[in-house]
Design a protein around this motif. Structure first.
Motif, PDB file in Angstrom:
ATOM      1  N   GLY A  68      -0.466   5.251  -3.736  1.00  0.00           N
ATOM      2  CA  GLY A  68      -0.971   5.875  -2.520  1.00  0.00           C
ATOM      3  C   GLY A  68      -2.128   6.823  -2.782  1.00  0.00           C
ATOM      4  O   GLY A  68      -2.377   7.267  -3.910  1.00  0.00           O
ATOM      5  N   LEU A  69      -2.828   7.139  -1.693  1.00  0.00           N
ATOM      6  CA  LEU A  69      -3.981   8.023  -1.762  1.00  0.00           C
ATOM      7  C   LEU A  69      -3.613   9.396  -2.306  1.00  0.00           C
ATOM      8  O   LEU A  69      -4.424  10.063  -2.952  1.00  0.00           O
ATOM      9  CB  LEU A  69      -4.597   8.156  -0.361  1.00  0.00           C
ATOM     10  N   ASP A  70      -2.366   9.809  -2.068  1.00  0.00           N
ATOM     11  CA  ASP A  70      -1.940  11.142  -2.514  1.00  0.00           C
ATOM     12  C   ASP A  70      -1.823  11.239  -4.031  1.00  0.00           C
ATOM     13  O   ASP A  70      -1.621  12.332  -4.563  1.00  0.00           O
ATOM     14  CB  ASP A  70      -0.604  11.513  -1.857  1.00  0.00           C
ATOM     15  N   CYS A  99      -5.773   1.248  -3.874  1.00  0.00           N
ATOM     16  CA  CYS A  99      -5.346   2.558  -3.395  1.00  0.00           C
ATOM     17  C   CYS A  99      -4.929   2.440  -1.934  1.00  0.00           C
ATOM     18  O   CYS A  99      -5.738   2.051  -1.079  1.00  0.00           O
ATOM     19  CB  CYS A  99      -6.478   3.584  -3.554  1.00  0.00           C
ATOM     20  N   ASN A 100      -3.684   2.739  -1.641  1.00  0.00           N
ATOM     21  CA  ASN A 100      -3.176   2.640  -0.276  1.00  0.00           C
ATOM     22  C   ASN A 100      -3.363   3.956   0.464  1.00  0.00           C
ATOM     23  O   ASN A 100      -3.158   5.036  -0.105  1.00  0.00           O
ATOM     24  CB  ASN A 100      -1.685   2.291  -0.285  1.00  0.00           C
ATOM     25  N   GLY A 101      -3.737   3.837   1.749  1.00  0.00           N
ATOM     26  CA  GLY A 101      -3.808   5.017   2.592  1.00  0.00           C
ATOM     27  C   GLY A 101      -2.418   5.439   3.037  1.00  0.00           C
ATOM     28  O   GLY A 101      -1.408   4.849   2.640  1.00  0.00           O
ATOM     29  N   LEU A 102      -2.347   6.437   3.871  1.00  0.00           N
ATOM     30  CA  LEU A 102      -1.061   6.962   4.339  1.00  0.00           C
ATOM     31  C   LEU A 102      -0.678   6.292   5.659  1.00  0.00           C
ATOM     32  O   LEU A 102      -1.516   6.104   6.548  1.00  0.00           O
ATOM     33  CB  LEU A 102      -1.152   8.474   4.535  1.00  0.00           C
ATOM     34  N   VAL A 103       0.590   5.927   5.781  1.00  0.00           N
ATOM     35  CA  VAL A 103       1.109   5.340   7.014  1.00  0.00           C
ATOM     36  C   VAL A 103       1.630   6.468   7.885  1.00  0.00           C
ATOM     37  O   VAL A 103       2.582   7.168   7.518  1.00  0.00           O
ATOM     38  CB  VAL A 103       2.219   4.313   6.725  1.00  0.00           C
ATOM     39  N   LEU A 107       2.108  -8.898   6.871  1.00  0.00           N
ATOM     40  CA  LEU A 107       0.732  -9.221   7.248  1.00  0.00           C
ATOM     41  C   LEU A 107       0.081  -8.088   8.036  1.00  0.00           C
ATOM     42  O   LEU A 107      -1.118  -7.834   7.896  1.00  0.00           O
ATOM     43  CB  LEU A 107       0.692 -10.502   8.080  1.00  0.00           C
ATOM     44  N   TYR A 108       0.862  -7.431   8.884  1.00  0.00           N
ATOM     45  CA  TYR A 108       0.323  -6.305   9.647  1.00  0.00           C
ATOM     46  C   TYR A 108      -0.181  -5.214   8.719  1.00  0.00           C
ATOM     47  O   TYR A 108      -1.267  -4.651   8.919  1.00  0.00           O
ATOM     48  CB  TYR A 108       1.402  -5.755  10.577  1.00  0.00           C
ATOM     49  N   MET A 109       0.573  -4.936   7.675  1.00  0.00           N
ATOM     50  CA  MET A 109       0.178  -3.893   6.732  1.00  0.00           C
ATOM     51  C   MET A 109      -1.027  -4.334   5.898  1.00  0.00           C
ATOM     52  O   MET A 109      -1.968  -3.568   5.678  1.00  0.00           O
ATOM     53  CB  MET A 109       1.357  -3.542   5.809  1.00  0.00           C
ATOM     54  N   ILE A 110      -1.015  -5.596   5.458  1.00  0.00           N
ATOM     55  CA  ILE A 110      -2.115  -6.094   4.622  1.00  0.00           C
ATOM     56  C   ILE A 110      -3.423  -6.130   5.409  1.00  0.00           C
ATOM     57  O   ILE A 110      -4.496  -5.906   4.851  1.00  0.00           O
ATOM     58  CB  ILE A 110      -1.768  -7.504   4.078  1.00  0.00           C
ATOM     59  N   ASN A 111      -3.320  -6.387   6.709  1.00  0.00           N
ATOM     60  CA  ASN A 111      -4.515  -6.510   7.535  1.00  0.00           C
ATOM     61  C   ASN A 111      -4.929  -5.181   8.174  1.00  0.00           C
ATOM     62  O   ASN A 111      -5.744  -5.151   9.086  1.00  0.00           O
ATOM     63  CB  ASN A 111      -4.271  -7.540   8.645  1.00  0.00           C
ATOM     64  N   SER A 112      -4.392  -4.075   7.686  1.00  0.00           N
ATOM     65  CA  SER A 112      -4.647  -2.763   8.286  1.00  0.00           C
ATOM     66  C   SER A 112      -5.533  -1.914   7.374  1.00  0.00           C
ATOM     67  O   SER A 112      -5.756  -2.250   6.208  1.00  0.00           O
ATOM     68  CB  SER A 112      -3.311  -2.045   8.511  1.00  0.00           C
ATOM     69  N   PRO A 113      -6.040  -0.788   7.883  1.00  0.00           N
ATOM     70  CA  PRO A 113      -6.876   0.103   7.053  1.00  0.00           C
ATOM     71  C   PRO A 113      -6.142   0.683   5.853  1.00  0.00           C
ATOM     72  O   PRO A 113      -6.776   1.175   4.921  1.00  0.00           O
ATOM     73  CB  PRO A 113      -7.271   1.219   8.035  1.00  0.00           C
ATOM     74  N   ALA A 121      -7.396   2.336   1.581  1.00  0.00           N
ATOM     75  CA  ALA A 121      -7.257   3.772   1.314  1.00  0.00           C
ATOM     76  C   ALA A 121      -7.534   4.614   2.552  1.00  0.00           C
ATOM     77  O   ALA A 121      -7.913   5.781   2.441  1.00  0.00           O
ATOM     78  CB  ALA A 121      -8.163   4.194   0.163  1.00  0.00           C
ATOM     79  N   GLU A 122      -7.349   4.026   3.752  1.00  0.00           N
ATOM     80  CA  GLU A 122      -7.525   4.772   4.994  1.00  0.00           C
ATOM     81  C   GLU A 122      -6.175   4.907   5.694  1.00  0.00           C
ATOM     82  O   GLU A 122      -5.269   4.106   5.481  1.00  0.00           O
ATOM     83  CB  GLU A 122      -8.518   4.032   5.906  1.00  0.00           C
ATOM     84  N   PRO A 123      -6.025   5.911   6.559  1.00  0.00           N
ATOM     85  CA  PRO A 123      -4.730   6.097   7.233  1.00  0.00           C
ATOM     86  C   PRO A 123      -4.474   5.026   8.284  1.00  0.00           C
ATOM     87  O   PRO A 123      -5.400   4.465   8.865  1.00  0.00           O
ATOM     88  CB  PRO A 123      -4.867   7.480   7.884  1.00  0.00           C
TER      89      PRO A 123
END
Length: 617
Positions: free
Chosen positions: A28-30, A57-61, A93-99, A103-105
């Motif tokens: 995660g970004l943190d 790098c994953n953003g925050l959900v 798929l929703y998560m993979i296709n999201s910001p 690395a965006e929220p």
């Protein structure tokens, strides 16, 4: 990479050096200032290079309101509830296709997961279901079971849409491999959406006649095999993203594929086979642009697609594209737009006025302060200047050499002097210009009425909850005082109706008393006509004179045979005639002699067959 974990450098030296730097790390970004930074510092100090080759790098959900998710506030839907409602694959798929994978929220919305089901899985499943229904239809009709034709043979198909969808599938495989190699997960789903839209709204939609067997059994099996291989390949390509959905489809599809793996996750990832047809992909893409532009014209003039039009003109300078549109793609354009004829035109000045616009997004940074002067001169280019520029491919403007990519050539519609906007209109996208002749005559009116009748029949089938494989006979009855008008339309449009439905309409006067009525509805005010449509199960019909002759003119025996045949299960009786090459022996009626009953001579399996035999000269 996990230096201390494997006790490097005191042991596992070879294992460590073989796998260092790591292919990728994800967190995660943190953890930017925590794990990522620590890994980089240690690796740089110890080895003089990064600890990883790629970084995800994953953003925050966040909750839907933009706040941090909180167990105390319960400001997020239960993950179990989301998975139970829409499935783990849709959530993935929703998560993979999201910001969040950039690395965006992400503001998590349950409706977003539903959109994935609606936009991805339903079209995908509908294409698969259409394949299964029509493969099953072959057996229902007594033909050989469906087994897919090998890929090498399919690559040689002469059908343009087979060539196109095979190429598009190879492009999907190439794209997914390329993006996965670069660890760009977020680009895959948009491309998959585009591919599925092409599969369902172009290949399946435009190929319904072939897939339903109306162009011959061999052509039907080629189309079904192409669809089978496309769906199978797309499942293999998307298995890492949608492991459960693709496994369900694969387990059914593998039943007709010899030597298949037990699970889709045991299969090798597909590779690009053969050369991709970039030209045909571009031509089909342009074809869809033409269809969209023509639909826009219809909408402006309140002309629905069921209203036939006489002629359309496609204006474009590319001869190869016009050859495709006026050749192998023509039938699809005409059928989709309900237009009688298509005229290609490469003379840009016949129907269009030209003017040039500089592409500011391309030239702005390059030209700087000179942009204003160049833009003014580009806009002032004459028609002759523009045509010369298109031919040569470059032009010098205010000492700057500009290429084709630097200038947009806009084609505006130039209506003929003797035409009004209500009679002829056009639409373009700057590349291709589409012109529709909006004038209508009596033949076009009749074609429009026939299309309305077919539309009502299809809706009545849905109302009766019929499957595509269910065979019915359709009866038509006019409620107008002057029945000659509707009869004239049915006669003139018989070929279209038969091609659209797969059979001809029957007069309601010949509905046999033993027919099973499935649905019936009155339609009033349809193109100023009133009529009744009746759907019935196929019913046996008898040639009474021939049956009586079988029994030496005994009417009693003839009636006994009719009663016996009507008591038989229809599918079983149909299969028995098929196995007997159109003949069965009836020797089980008590106190009656044995006879050979011949299909088409003594008995007919449908009212339609009987009606056609009585109409034959």
């Amino acid at each position: 990479m996990p230096y201390a974990y494997i006790h490097y450098p005191f042991e596992n030296v070879e294992l460590f050096e073989k796998n260092f730097p790591g292919h990728f790390v994800a967190e995660g970004l943190d953890q930017t200032r925590g794990w990522f930074y620590t890994l980089m510092v240690l690796s740089t100090a110890l080895f003089g290079k990064p600890a990883f080759r790629n970084l995800i790098c994953n953003g925050l959900v966040l909750a839907e309101d933009g706040k941090k998710m909180s167990k105390r506030l319960k400001n997020y839907p239960s993950p179990t509830e989301v998975i139970n409602d829409y499935g783990a694959d849709a959530l993935r798929l929703y998560m993979i296709n999201s910001p969040v994978v950039r690395a965006e929220p992400l503001r998590f919305k349950k409706d977003g997961v539903y959109s994935v089901v609606k936009d991805v899985f339903l079209p995908w499943y509908n294409a698969y279901r259409f394949l299964v229904q029509n493969a099953k239809r072959l057996e229902v009709e007594g033909l050989a079971p469906f087994f897919p034709i090998d890929q090498a043979t399919l690559q040689k198909s002469s059908n343009v849409l087979d060539q196109w969808i095979n190429s598009a599938t190879q492009s999907l495989v190439h794209f997914v491999r390329q993006e996965m190699d670069a660890y760009r997960l977020y680009t895959v789903v948009p491309y998959l959406l585009k591919f599925l839209d092409s599969l369902t709204n172009i290949y399946v939609r435009f190929n319904r006649k072939r897939l339903k067997g109306r162009t011959g059994e061999e052509d039907c099996r080629t189309a079904l095999s192409t669809l089978y291989n496309v769906i199978l390949t797309s499942c293999k390509a998307m298995a890492p993203f949608t492991p459960f959905f693709t496994e369900v489809l694969y387990q059914n599809m593998r039943k007709v594929c010899n030597g298949s793996e037990e699970s889709i996750h045991y299969c090798s990832f597909p590779v690009v086979e053969g050369k991709r047809g970039e030209r045909i992909e571009q031509s089909v893409s342009r074809m869809m642009t033409i269809i969209d532009l023509a639909r826009n014209i219809r909408e402006r003039h309140n002309l629905p697609l069921k209203t036939p039009l006489g002629e359309m003109v496609v204006v474009h300078p590319d001869e190869e594209f016009l050859d495709d549109i006026a050749g192998k793609l023509k039938e699809y354009v005409l059928e989709e737009l309900n237009v009688k004829s298509l005229l290609p035109c490469n003379d840009s000045l016949k129907y269009a006025s030209l003017h040039a616009e500089p592409d500011f997004s391309v030239l702005g940074k390059r030209l700087g302060k000179s942009m204003g002067v160049v833009a003014k001169e580009v806009k002032a280019m004459s028609t002759e200047d523009i045509l010369a520029f298109e031919k040569v491919g470059e032009v010098t403007v205010a000492t700057h050499c500009l290429k084709l990519a630097d200038i947009k050539i806009v084609r505006g519609f130039k209506r003929p002097d003797n035409m009004t906007e209500e009679e002829m209109d056009a639409a373009g996208d700057g590349d291709v210009l589409v012109i529709l002749d909006l004038r209508r005559d009596e033949s076009l009116h009749e074609a429009g009425v026939a299309r309305e009748i077919v539309n009502r029949i299809q809706k009545l089938r849905k109302k009766a909850a019929l499957e595509p494989t269910d065979t019915v006979e359709v009866y038509f009855k006019s409620l107008d005082q002057d029945k000659s008008k509707s009869q004239q339309i049915l006669d003139s449009q018989e070929l279209y109706i038969r091609e659209a439905l797969g059979f001809s309409l029957l007069p309601s006067t010949i509905i046999p008393p033993h027919a099973v009525i499935l649905e019936e509805e009155n339609f009033l005010g349809i193109a100023n006509l009133a009529f009744v449509i009746t759907l019935a199960r196929p019913a046996l019909m008898f040639n009474l004179d021939s049956i009586i002759a079988l029994y030496a003119e005994s009417t009693k025996f003839a009636q006994g045979l009719q009663t016996y045949l009507l008591s038989r299960d229809y599918p079983n009786l149909k299969s028995e005639f098929h196995r007997g090459n159109g003949k069965i022996k009836v020797n089980c009626i008590e106190n009656q002699p044995s006879v050979d009953v011949v299909l088409g001579q003594h008995v007919f399996l449908t009212v339609g067959d009987y009606f056609l035999s009585t109409k034959a000269p």
